[in-house]
Design a protein around this motif. Structure first.
Motif, PDB file in Angstrom:
ATOM      1  N   LYS B   2     -67.678   7.325  -2.268  1.00 21.13           N
ATOM      2  CA  LYS B   2     -67.260   6.525  -2.094  1.00 21.13           C
ATOM      3  C   LYS B   2     -65.956   6.152  -0.835  1.00 21.13           C
ATOM      4  O   LYS B   2     -65.136   7.175  -1.393  1.00 21.13           O
ATOM      5  CB  LYS B   2     -67.236   5.066  -2.677  1.00 21.13           C
ATOM      6  N   THR B   4     -61.876   5.212  -0.791  1.00 22.44           N
ATOM      7  CA  THR B   4     -61.103   4.487  -1.874  1.00 22.44           C
ATOM      8  C   THR B   4     -61.147   2.769  -1.820  1.00 22.44           C
ATOM      9  O   THR B   4     -60.307   2.032  -0.692  1.00 22.44           O
ATOM     10  CB  THR B   4     -59.991   5.389  -1.915  1.00 22.44           C
ATOM     11  N   PRO B   5     -61.083   2.051  -2.781  1.00 20.42           N
ATOM     12  CA  PRO B   5     -60.697   0.776  -2.718  1.00 20.42           C
ATOM     13  C   PRO B   5     -59.223   0.728  -2.338  1.00 20.42           C
ATOM     14  O   PRO B   5     -58.462   1.210  -3.414  1.00 20.42           O
ATOM     15  CB  PRO B   5     -61.553   0.489  -4.054  1.00 20.42           C
ATOM     16  N   GLU B 122     -62.057  -2.509  -9.682  1.00 17.85           N
ATOM     17  CA  GLU B 122     -62.277  -1.682  -8.997  1.00 17.85           C
ATOM     18  C   GLU B 122     -62.151  -0.061  -9.143  1.00 17.85           C
ATOM     19  O   GLU B 122     -62.691   0.474  -8.577  1.00 17.85           O
ATOM     20  CB  GLU B 122     -62.508  -2.842  -7.519  1.00 17.85           C
ATOM     21  N   PHE B 126     -63.622   2.664  -9.624  1.00 15.06           N
ATOM     22  CA  PHE B 126     -63.853   4.131  -8.643  1.00 15.06           C
ATOM     23  C   PHE B 126     -62.925   5.731  -9.242  1.00 15.06           C
ATOM     24  O   PHE B 126     -63.629   6.318  -8.809  1.00 15.06           O
ATOM     25  CB  PHE B 126     -62.823   3.841  -7.178  1.00 15.06           C
ATOM     26  N   TYR B 127     -61.819   4.960  -9.369  1.00 18.58           N
ATOM     27  CA  TYR B 127     -61.033   6.733 -10.197  1.00 18.58           C
ATOM     28  C   TYR B 127     -62.077   7.117 -11.344  1.00 18.58           C
ATOM     29  O   TYR B 127     -61.192   8.094 -12.123  1.00 18.58           O
ATOM     30  CB  TYR B 127     -59.614   6.502 -10.841  1.00 18.58           C
ATOM     31  N   ASN B 129     -65.329   6.824 -12.081  1.00 19.48           N
ATOM     32  CA  ASN B 129     -66.897   6.846 -12.033  1.00 19.48           C
ATOM     33  C   ASN B 129     -67.191   8.473 -12.118  1.00 19.48           C
ATOM     34  O   ASN B 129     -66.906   9.432 -12.415  1.00 19.48           O
ATOM     35  CB  ASN B 129     -67.251   6.324 -10.134  1.00 19.48           C
ATOM     36  N   LYS B 132     -66.213  11.289  -9.777  1.00 17.65           N
ATOM     37  CA  LYS B 132     -65.036  11.634  -9.800  1.00 17.65           C
ATOM     38  C   LYS B 132     -64.462  12.498 -10.853  1.00 17.65           C
ATOM     39  O   LYS B 132     -63.039  13.532 -11.664  1.00 17.65           O
ATOM     40  CB  LYS B 132     -63.683  10.175  -9.935  1.00 17.65           C
TER      41      LYS B 132
END
Lengths: 487, 483
Positions: B2, B4-5, B122, B126-127, B129, B132
């Motif tokens: 995905k 990066t937020p 968020e 992301f980091y 998941n 990752k």
């Protein structure tokens, strides 16, 4: 810890707040000018003597060392000679360090110049180590029994009889005369960021390489088949600045090693060097004992264990050492019982009162410096402080000094009263003579009572006979008699 | 994987002119990075999202975490340059491993940001998941392997003989260590071995690689796996964290001085109402006694003239409205007790400038700029600020031009604050604001901006009294002097 032959614990200790002119007042400086012509040595001796030690252990520590030096013929001379050698090495070491420092500071250090510094450091350390061994041998031969010299001997022995002593000597010898081939192998260590963290000299013997070029040329046919092959790679310094980088690292590596040698030398000097200066005290002390002996003047090491003063045949050092015939100098006995607050001495002018006071003061100082006193026998208790007030001319006319002679004395005594504590000794010579008898007497009486009540022992020489009546309790009163005798 | 937020999302709105921020003195308060963010109004949704983030930053737990993370990221940014700076292959390998180690540390710190606010959640998700996590586990395993392999190169012997050689370290100890052993056994202490920081030299690097070919091969194989990985990814958070921390620091500094901040409500209808609004740009002048003012710009009264005495705080009021509006449009808290603001699509300001245009005179330049502002604001909900516009013309001409401009603004339906000295504005149909002495603040002789329909007379008497040059003060002074 630095060694000392003046103080058993190494640290200097002495009476605080002592009047620096006190030895002058007692004419001790003039007396010892007759003993030792070397001004430097004499000044140091007087400096030590002017700082009397208040504890018996230190005084006896010095007495014992002095007795060893006096008793063992030739010992002091050889000991001092070795010390002179050590001090010379100390000076050389300082010079080498200075050279290294200047090279670093100016950024002009090269492998060659640093190599010279390393050689000099190695040589200096080696000679210093050998010097320590010489001390050990000397002390073993003479076998002194004083505690101070025994500690010194033990320290030398611990160093030079250790198995690694010889190894250190051999190490120094290796770097004493360096050829270029001695400094061409290095160990490097990289850190996690791939920077060269350490770069140190390594002995060539640890490096084994098998040149792959020889193999390529077919020269390996001459090689024995069972010969070990050592992995290695050629380092081709073709990159600009590469050779310069290794030159700098080499300079640093040599500098590191010479720094290590210098650090050991420094610690040796820090331990042993202070004694070099202290030897001056013993030099003058031995001269003093020898002169007394030659002139047939009686002297003895006082007994410090008693609480009362008892001196037989006390002599004035200045008179004895300055006159051609010291046998003519009149001696006096002094006795101050334990519970006696002090001595009052009365008499006519020129009858020997001041000489008596001076003799007693000198004896006290010499005793508390660990030196023999000029007497047939002596029991001298140690005092915690010594103060003296000798009647003097008016001080210089200068800004801030608007006081007359009496006021000067009062000021001086006031300072004394501020600082003196129980166990002190005060020597007073013709105090308060500059005012009327009545006033001076009363003031002095109050002062003496104060001293007496505070446990401060006093010896007063005076014309103020009123004191005889005013201060007779627990005070011993003496008068001058014919032929300078005090009775 | 995905995208990066981000903490700062922009819809691509047209940036505000740089001059606008300069006019409101924002450049004296904020760094270039923050000014860059402030130049891009972000839209209603993003305003609310950022307000949540700022709110989270006010909690010390969040602030400290972000500060630590920022410190890691700043170091990491420098580390990323190491491979480029490497002079040789060995140095580059070490740099790569260094990057990996710091990357893992940063990923771990980013994944620990959960529970603070939705935007940070968020990032944490992301980091943290599975993808990752799996990557991080593989990378950390490879870091260990690489460190072990690289350690082989870390010690060796160099011989500068007829030829120069590198060999493995077979020496039991070097000369320094040998001497140190003897010294220690004899009771002497030595200074610690000197540490160098010299860079490895390319020839040595090459020789070491050739000395250990198997290790070199293994290292290259591991490195090969990460050739396409973008390790720069977390760096983009630096400017974002710096933005939030810088604004938060200003909030704290202001709070210490008694200046409050608030998160304005985002109004759905055009308005700008605010209670106790502060001009914090005065802080850059070390002014500590900042007087708060209210503002009420609504659809009913979208336009105000501001006129009155010199030194009464007219420009400061204009600046306070403008600067805080810019802060609001970027999702930042504003320096006021409470506010309700519509996210205006356009802001513009006209401040008098020096005659810097060689082609035009000052009045000509003012006409040109006002036309330009109106053109750009066309069909947008805009808030316009005018400060002494047309003051360079004679009174009659200037006032005529002013009326023409105001009429255009009224027709366009823009919001506006117009600071002027033209006394005729009082006679117009537009509401007028004017500075009046704050009676509550007796000693300081400060001014409040209030709505008025009265005269715009000067307040010379007050000013004279303030500086004790009024008649009474002067008479008193005379008595004191005895004259």
């Amino acid at each position: 810890m630095a060694l000392s032959i003046l103080y058993p614990q190494g640290a200097k200790s002495g009476m605080p707040d002592l009047d620096p002119r006190i030895l002058y007042k007692l004419s001790l400086d003039r007396a010892f000018a007759e003993v030792c012509a070397d001004i430097k040595k004499r000044e140091y001796f007087l400096e030590v003597t002017a700082t009397p030690v208040p504890d018996r252990a230190t005084v006896e520590f010095r007495q014992d060392i002095l007795k060893d030096f006096y008793r063992l013929s030739g010992f002091f001379e050889r000991f001092a000679s070795l010390y002179a050698e050590l001090e010379e090495l100390h000076a050389q070491n300082k010079d080498v360090k200075k050279t290294g420092f200047v090279l670093n500071l100016s950024g002009t250090a090269t492998a060659s110049s640093k190599k010279s510094v390393l050689e000099a450091q190695a040589l200096c350390l080696k000679r210093t180590l050998l010097c320590i061994r010489s001390f050990d041998i000397l002390l073993e031969n003479y076998a002194p029994c004083s505690a101070g010299l025994t500690v010194f001997q033990k320290t030398c022995r611990e160093i030079c009889r250790h198995p690694d002593f010889e190894k250190m000597l051999a190490f120094c010898s290796k770097y004493e005369y360096l050829s270029a081939s001695n400094i061409r192998s290095f160990r490097f260590t990289l850190d996690d960021a791939c920077r060269i963290e350490h770069y140190e000299l390594t002995d060539n013997q640890h490096i084994h390489v098998t040149d792959p070029d020889l193999k390529q040329k077919g020269l390996n046919i001459f090689r024995r088949t069972n010969k070990e092959v050592f992995p290695c790679q050629r380092l081709v310094l073709s990159h600009p600045g590469s050779a310069e980088k290794y030159r700098k690292l080499t300079v640093e590596a040599i500098s590191d090693l010479s720094g290590a040698l210098a650090a050991v030398a420094k610690q040796i000097f820090e331990t042993f060097s202070p004694i070099y200066r202290e030897l001056d005290f013993y030099f003058v002390a031995l001269q003093y004992m020898r002169v007394l002996s030659e002139k047939n003047i009686p002297f003895c090491f006082p007994d410090l264990s008693k609480r009362g003063v008892c001196i037989r045949g006390l002599l004035d050092p200045y008179l004895c050492l300055s006159v051609p015939n010291p046998q003519k100098v009149v001696s006096n006995d002094v006795e101050i019982p334990e519970n006696c607050k002090g001595l009052l001495i009365f008499g006519n002018n020129g009858s020997g009162k001041t000489v008596f006071l001076r003799s007693f003061g000198c004896a006290q100082f010499l005793a508390q410096a660990g030196l023999p006193v000029l007497a047939e026998s002596a029991e001298i208790p140690l005092c915690t402080q010594i103060a003296a007030q000798f009647s003097e001319a008016e001080k210089e006319f200068c800004a801030g000094n608007d006081a007359g002679r009496f006021e000067q004395e009062v000021r001086e005594l006031s300072e004394m009263v501020e600082t003196l504590k129980k166990g002190a000794l005060v020597l007073l010579n013709e105090t308060f003579q500059s005012t009327s008898y009545t006033e001076g007497g009363e003031a002095l009486c109050d002062l003496l009572n104060y001293f007496g009540n505070c446990g401060i022992r006093f010896v007063l020489v005076s014309h103020l006979h009123t004191l005889e009546e005013q201060c007779k309790t627990d005070v011993k009163i003496l008068h001058t008699a014919q032929k300078y005798k005090i009775v | 994987m995905k995208t990066t937020p981000r903490l700062l999302n922009n819809r691509g709105n047209a940036p505000l002119p740089e001059q606008l921020l300069t006019d409101f003195q924002a450049h004296r308060l904020f760094s270039a990075g923050v000014l860059e963010v402030l130049r891009s109004p972000c839209g209603e949704d993003e305003i609310l999202r950022r307000q949540q983030l700022f709110d989270a930053f006010e909690k010390s737990e969040c602030r400290e975490k972000i500060k630590d993370l920022l410190s890691l990221l700043t170091t990491y940014r420098k580390t990323l340059y190491l491979p480029n700076d490497a002079q040789d292959v060995l140095e580059r390998w070490h740099a790569e491993v260094h990057i990996w180690e710091e990357y893992l540390q940063i990923c771990s710190a980013l994944s620990a940001l959960s529970g603070l606010c939705p935007a940070l959640d968020e990032v944490a998700r992301f980091y943290g998941n599975a993808e990752k996590r799996e990557f991080s586990e593989r990378l950390s395993q490879n870091v260990l392997e690489m460190r072990e392999l690289l350690r082989t190169f870390h010690q060796g012997l160099l011989a500068f003989w007829e030829k120069n050689w590198v060999t493995p370290d077979n020496a039991p100890c070097d000369e320094f260590d040998e001497f140190a052993t003897y010294a220690k056994n004899l009771g002497f202490s030595l200074p610690a071995k000197k540490k160098h920081t010299a860079r490895i030299e390319p020839a040595l690097s090459q020789a070491l690689c050739a000395l250990y070919p198997d290790i070199t091969k293994q290292v290259e194989e591991i490195l090969c796996q990460y050739e396409t990985v973008d390790f720069r990814e977390p760096i983009s958070y630096i400017s974002e964290f710096e933005f939030f921390l810088e604004i938060d620091t200003l909030n704290r500094k202001c709070a210490e001085m008694g200046i409050p901040h608030c998160y304005p409500k985002v109004s759905q209808t055009p308005l700008y109402t605010v209670k106790n609004l502060y001009d914090v740009s005065l802080l850059s002048k070390n002014c500590t006694n900042i007087v708060p003012n209210d503002g009420e710009f609504t659809q009913k009264d979208p336009f105000f003239f501001l006129t009155g005495t010199n030194g009464g705080g007219k420009t400061s009021y204009l600046r306070a409205l403008g600067l805080n509006l810019i802060l609001f449009l970027s999702g930042c808290p504003i320096f006021a007790a409470a506010a309700n603001i519509y996210p205006f699509a356009y802001i513009a300001a006209h401040f008098p400038t020096d005659e810097r245009f060689t082609q035009m005179g000052r009045l000509e330049e003012e006409l040109f700029r006002t036309e330009e502002i109106l053109a750009q604001a066309k069909e947008k909900k805009a808030f316009l600020f005018f400060n002494e516009t047309y003051s360079s013309a004679d009174e009659q001409k200037g006032f005529e031009l002013l009326l023409q401009l105001c009429e255009k603004i009224r027709i366009a339906g823009h919001f506006c604050l117009y600071v002027t000295h033209f006394p005729g504005v009082i006679q117009t149909s537009f509401p007028v604001l004017t500075p009046q002495i704050d009676e509550k603040n007796n000693n300081a002789r400060t001014y409040k901006i209030v709505k008025t329909k009265g005269s715009a007379s000067s307040y010379a008497a007050d000013i004279l009294k303030k500086y004790k040059l009024d008649r009474a003060s002067l008479e008193e002074r005379q008595k004191e002097n005895g004259t």
